[in-house]
Design a protein around this motif. Structure first.
Motif, PDB file in Angstrom:
ATOM      1  N   ALA A   1       0.841  -1.198   0.000  1.00 55.21           N
ATOM      2  CA  ALA A   1       0.000   0.000   0.000  1.00 55.21           C
ATOM      3  C   ALA A   1       0.873   1.244   0.000  1.00 55.21           C
ATOM      4  O   ALA A   1       1.938   1.280   0.619  1.00 55.21           O
ATOM      5  N   GLY A   2       0.419   2.273  -0.709  1.00 55.68           N
ATOM      6  CA  GLY A   2       1.156   3.520  -0.771  1.00 55.68           C
ATOM      7  C   GLY A   2       2.228   3.551  -1.841  1.00 55.68           C
ATOM      8  O   GLY A   2       2.969   4.531  -1.952  1.00 55.68           O
ATOM      9  N   GLN A   3       2.294   2.515  -2.634  1.00 54.43           N
ATOM     10  CA  GLN A   3       3.322   2.407  -3.669  1.00 54.43           C
ATOM     11  C   GLN A   3       3.038   3.365  -4.818  1.00 54.43           C
ATOM     12  O   GLN A   3       1.951   3.382  -5.369  1.00 54.43           O
TER      13      GLN A   3
ATOM     14  N   ALA B   1      -5.113   7.160  -9.333  1.00 51.29           N
ATOM     15  CA  ALA B   1      -6.191   7.699  -8.503  1.00 51.29           C
ATOM     16  C   ALA B   1      -5.886   7.489  -7.028  1.00 51.29           C
ATOM     17  O   ALA B   1      -6.002   8.413  -6.205  1.00 51.29           O
ATOM     18  N   VAL B   2      -5.486   6.272  -6.688  1.00 54.98           N
ATOM     19  CA  VAL B   2      -5.196   5.940  -5.295  1.00 54.98           C
ATOM     20  C   VAL B   2      -4.026   6.769  -4.777  1.00 54.98           C
ATOM     21  O   VAL B   2      -4.076   7.333  -3.669  1.00 54.98           O
ATOM     22  N   PHE B   3      -2.967   6.874  -5.577  1.00 49.43           N
ATOM     23  CA  PHE B   3      -1.790   7.611  -5.120  1.00 49.43           C
ATOM     24  C   PHE B   3      -2.080   9.107  -5.010  1.00 49.43           C
ATOM     25  O   PHE B   3      -1.601   9.770  -4.086  1.00 49.43           O
ATOM     26  N   ALA B   4      -2.875   9.633  -5.940  1.00 43.20           N
ATOM     27  CA  ALA B   4      -3.248  11.047  -5.862  1.00 43.20           C
ATOM     28  C   ALA B   4      -4.036  11.340  -4.593  1.00 43.20           C
ATOM     29  O   ALA B   4      -3.896  12.409  -3.988  1.00 43.20           O
ATOM     30  N   LEU B   5      -4.850  10.390  -4.161  1.00 45.77           N
ATOM     31  CA  LEU B   5      -5.629  10.590  -2.932  1.00 45.77           C
ATOM     32  C   LEU B   5      -4.718  10.559  -1.708  1.00 45.77           C
ATOM     33  O   LEU B   5      -4.915  11.329  -0.760  1.00 45.77           O
ATOM     34  N   HIS B   6      -3.706   9.696  -1.711  1.00 48.27           N
ATOM     35  CA  HIS B   6      -2.725   9.716  -0.621  1.00 48.27           C
ATOM     36  C   HIS B   6      -2.006  11.063  -0.579  1.00 48.27           C
ATOM     37  O   HIS B   6      -1.772  11.624   0.498  1.00 48.27           O
ATOM     38  N   LYS B   7      -1.642  11.596  -1.737  1.00 51.22           N
ATOM     39  CA  LYS B   7      -0.993  12.903  -1.786  1.00 51.22           C
ATOM     40  C   LYS B   7      -1.919  13.992  -1.250  1.00 51.22           C
ATOM     41  O   LYS B   7      -1.496  14.863  -0.474  1.00 51.22           O
ATOM     42  N   ALA B   8      -3.182  13.947  -1.660  1.00 49.74           N
ATOM     43  CA  ALA B   8      -4.151  14.947  -1.200  1.00 49.74           C
ATOM     44  C   ALA B   8      -4.298  14.912   0.313  1.00 49.74           C
ATOM     45  O   ALA B   8      -4.356  15.958   0.978  1.00 49.74           O
ATOM     46  N   SER B   9      -4.347  13.703   0.871  1.00 51.98           N
ATOM     47  CA  SER B   9      -4.483  13.558   2.318  1.00 51.98           C
ATOM     48  C   SER B   9      -3.265  14.128   3.044  1.00 51.98           C
ATOM     49  O   SER B   9      -3.396  14.848   4.049  1.00 51.98           O
ATOM     50  N   HIS B  10      -2.078  13.819   2.538  1.00 57.06           N
ATOM     51  CA  HIS B  10      -0.852  14.316   3.169  1.00 57.06           C
ATOM     52  C   HIS B  10      -0.824  15.849   3.172  1.00 57.06           C
ATOM     53  O   HIS B  10      -0.553  16.478   4.216  1.00 57.06           O
ATOM     54  N   VAL B  11      -1.113  16.446   2.027  1.00 58.61           N
ATOM     55  CA  VAL B  11      -1.057  17.908   1.928  1.00 58.61           C
ATOM     56  C   VAL B  11      -2.164  18.545   2.772  1.00 58.61           C
ATOM     57  O   VAL B  11      -1.961  19.604   3.389  1.00 58.61           O
ATOM     58  N   LEU B  12      -3.323  17.896   2.837  1.00 60.66           N
ATOM     59  CA  LEU B  12      -4.394  18.404   3.702  1.00 60.66           C
ATOM     60  C   LEU B  12      -3.939  18.444   5.152  1.00 60.66           C
ATOM     61  O   LEU B  12      -4.222  19.413   5.877  1.00 60.66           O
ATOM     62  N   GLY B  13      -3.240  17.400   5.596  1.00 61.31           N
ATOM     63  CA  GLY B  13      -2.731  17.395   6.968  1.00 61.31           C
ATOM     64  C   GLY B  13      -1.813  18.581   7.243  1.00 61.31           C
ATOM     65  O   GLY B  13      -1.871  19.195   8.317  1.00 61.31           O
TER      66      GLY B  13
ATOM     67  N   LEU C   1      -7.020   1.661   1.308  1.00 62.39           N
ATOM     68  CA  LEU C   1      -8.008   2.385   2.116  1.00 62.39           C
ATOM     69  C   LEU C   1      -7.615   2.366   3.591  1.00 62.39           C
ATOM     70  O   LEU C   1      -7.755   3.375   4.292  1.00 62.39           O
ATOM     71  N   GLN C   2      -7.110   1.239   4.049  1.00 59.61           N
ATOM     72  CA  GLN C   2      -6.684   1.140   5.444  1.00 59.61           C
ATOM     73  C   GLN C   2      -5.527   2.089   5.726  1.00 59.61           C
ATOM     74  O   GLN C   2      -5.503   2.775   6.759  1.00 59.61           O
ATOM     75  N   LEU C   3      -4.568   2.149   4.799  1.00 54.77           N
ATOM     76  CA  LEU C   3      -3.446   3.082   4.964  1.00 54.77           C
ATOM     77  C   LEU C   3      -3.940   4.524   4.986  1.00 54.77           C
ATOM     78  O   LEU C   3      -3.502   5.328   5.819  1.00 54.77           O
ATOM     79  N   LEU C   4      -4.861   4.848   4.094  1.00 53.71           N
ATOM     80  CA  LEU C   4      -5.420   6.204   4.076  1.00 53.71           C
ATOM     81  C   LEU C   4      -6.104   6.516   5.395  1.00 53.71           C
ATOM     82  O   LEU C   4      -5.928   7.602   5.965  1.00 53.71           O
ATOM     83  N   GLY C   5      -6.883   5.561   5.897  1.00 52.07           N
ATOM     84  CA  GLY C   5      -7.568   5.773   7.167  1.00 52.07           C
ATOM     85  C   GLY C   5      -6.601   5.967   8.330  1.00 52.07           C
ATOM     86  O   GLY C   5      -6.847   6.781   9.232  1.00 52.07           O
ATOM     87  N   GLU C   6      -5.489   5.230   8.299  1.00 49.03           N
ATOM     88  CA  GLU C   6      -4.496   5.357   9.364  1.00 49.03           C
ATOM     89  C   GLU C   6      -3.831   6.730   9.357  1.00 49.03           C
ATOM     90  O   GLU C   6      -3.496   7.277  10.412  1.00 49.03           O
ATOM     91  N   THR C   7      -3.639   7.293   8.163  1.00 43.01           N
ATOM     92  CA  THR C   7      -2.989   8.605   8.095  1.00 43.01           C
ATOM     93  C   THR C   7      -3.959   9.740   8.424  1.00 43.01           C
ATOM     94  O   THR C   7      -3.523  10.833   8.790  1.00 43.01           O
ATOM     95  N   LEU C   8      -5.266   9.478   8.295  1.00 38.41           N
ATOM     96  CA  LEU C   8      -6.256  10.500   8.639  1.00 38.41           C
ATOM     97  C   LEU C   8      -6.551  10.457  10.138  1.00 38.41           C
ATOM     98  O   LEU C   8      -7.700  10.377  10.573  1.00 38.41           O
ATOM     99  N   CYS C   9      -5.493  10.506  10.926  1.00 36.67           N
ATOM    100  CA  CYS C   9      -5.621  10.430  12.380  1.00 36.67           C
ATOM    101  C   CYS C   9      -5.425  11.819  12.980  1.00 36.67           C
ATOM    102  O   CYS C   9      -4.967  12.750  12.314  1.00 36.67           O
ATOM    103  N   MET C  10      -5.728  11.954  14.257  1.00 34.01           N
ATOM    104  CA  MET C  10      -5.674  13.255  14.905  1.00 34.01           C
ATOM    105  C   MET C  10      -4.266  13.848  14.883  1.00 34.01           C
ATOM    106  O   MET C  10      -4.096  15.066  14.722  1.00 34.01           O
ATOM    107  N   ALA C  11      -3.247  13.017  15.028  1.00 34.00           N
ATOM    108  CA  ALA C  11      -1.888  13.535  15.062  1.00 34.00           C
ATOM    109  C   ALA C  11      -1.510  14.218  13.753  1.00 34.00           C
ATOM    110  O   ALA C  11      -0.818  15.236  13.735  1.00 34.00           O
ATOM    111  N   ARG C  12      -1.966  13.658  12.639  1.00 30.96           N
ATOM    112  CA  ARG C  12      -1.633  14.209  11.330  1.00 30.96           C
ATOM    113  C   ARG C  12      -2.707  15.161  10.815  1.00 30.96           C
ATOM    114  O   ARG C  12      -2.438  15.998   9.962  1.00 30.96           O
ATOM    115  N   HIS C  13      -3.933  14.984  11.283  1.00 29.51           N
ATOM    116  CA  HIS C  13      -5.068  15.764  10.777  1.00 29.51           C
ATOM    117  C   HIS C  13      -5.897  16.308  11.947  1.00 29.51           C
ATOM    118  O   HIS C  13      -6.971  15.793  12.251  1.00 29.51           O
TER     119      HIS C  13
END
Length: 305
Positions: free
Chosen positions: A32-34, A74-86, A279-291
């Motif tokens: 995941a995240g590749q 699509a999946v990788f772009a969403l990981h990027k979006a989540s990171h930048v949102l944080g 999806l699990q990796l995305l959910g893990e990064t959308l945590c309070m510490a990062r977001h």
């Protein structure tokens, strides 16, 4: 062909059908995240297909393997979006609200591109030509009778050549794609609110910061936390602030589009272990510490179908 005419060629699609169609084109991801191995513009056969696409009209072809690459992007772009949102959320909650809006716009742009691809749409420049590639197009215009009845989703890929695209054009196409989407995973209020935003307004806060003498808050020389800025505590507030006049509009927009992308990916993940891992990796990064500003329950209540 004018931009307006090109936009009308963005096909209607039924998400209930598309999400199931993707299951035959899951990319073989080991971890995941590749990131993708190469840019879509380098896909073998795409340049030739673009050459075959007339300036007016469209071109249809096969391009085996292209859908898997689109879904991976699509999946990788969403990981990027989540990171930048944080990053934007940390700026917003640590006294840097002005620049948080610039960062948030970049997140929204990444999330929009992720949603595009999850719907099967790619806006790409190849050989100095701007092209929309649709991997789930409607049947060709003029198809009738038995041929129309037998047409299968995924039978071909459609290419439409566009005039040069700026950010505002991409937002206009995005609005069209959501407007003609059947069975979306979000409620009609979200589609309506996004559609009511003029395509020039999506980047207004970012453009004011980047291209004018404006600085939007009193945080240029000292940290400053505006009262109530980016507090997603209830659905009424979220819905009201998905409006270009809201002071934290770019943050609310980015958060909403990351949520929408996550919802689309979740629909595919139900039947795909590979996408479930993403999806699990995305959910893990959308945590309070990062977001620190993320509130999944409020977002789901605001925008859920």
């Amino acid at each position: 062909m004018s931009f307006e005419s090109c936009v009308k060629r963005v096909s209607q699609r039924d998400w209930a059908l598309v999400k199931n169609a993707w299951l035959s084109y899951i990319p073989p991801l080991d971890d995941a995240g590749q990131p993708p191995d190469f840019d879509l513009r380098q896909f073998v056969g795409l340049e030739q297909a673009v050459r075959e696409t007339p300036e007016t009209g469209e071109y249809r072809t096969g391009l085996p393997g292209f859908r898997e690459c689109v879904l991976h992007e699509a999946v990788f772009a969403l990981h990027k979006a989540s990171h930048v949102l944080g990053l934007a959320e940390h700026q917003a909650t640590s006294g840097c609200p002005t620049w948080s809006l610039s960062t948030a716009y970049q997140s929204a742009f990444f999330a929009k591109e992720a949603v595009f691809r999850l719907l099967g749409i790619v806006l790409i420049e190849v050989s100095n030509r701007q092209v929309l590639v649709d991997v789930w197009p409607e049947p060709p215009r003029g198809l009738k009778g038995k041929a129309l009845r037998e047409y299968k989703l995924g039978e071909e890929i459609q290419l439409v050549q566009f005039p040069r695209l700026e950010h505002r054009h991409r937002w206009a196409i995005f609005k069209r794609a959501l407007r003609v989407l059947e069975n979306p995973p979000c409620n009609s209020e979200l589609v309506r609110l996004l559609d009511e935003i003029d395509e020039k307004e999506f980047a207004r806060q970012r453009n004011a910061i980047h291209y004018t003498a404006a600085w939007l808050f009193d945080d240029l020389f000292a940290f400053y936390l505006p009262n109530g800025f980016f507090r997603l505590s209830d659905s009424v507030g979220v819905i009201r602030r998905l409006n270009e006049e809201a002071e934290d509009f770019s943050l609310v927009l980015a958060t909403t589009l990351v949520w929408l992308g996550k919802k689309l990916m979740g629909d595919i993940a139900q039947w795909s272990p590979i996408i479930e891992n993403e999806l699990q990796l995305l959910g893990e990064t959308l945590c309070m510490a990062r977001h620190p500003g993320w509130n999944e329950s409020v977002l789901a209540y605001s925008w859920g179908a």
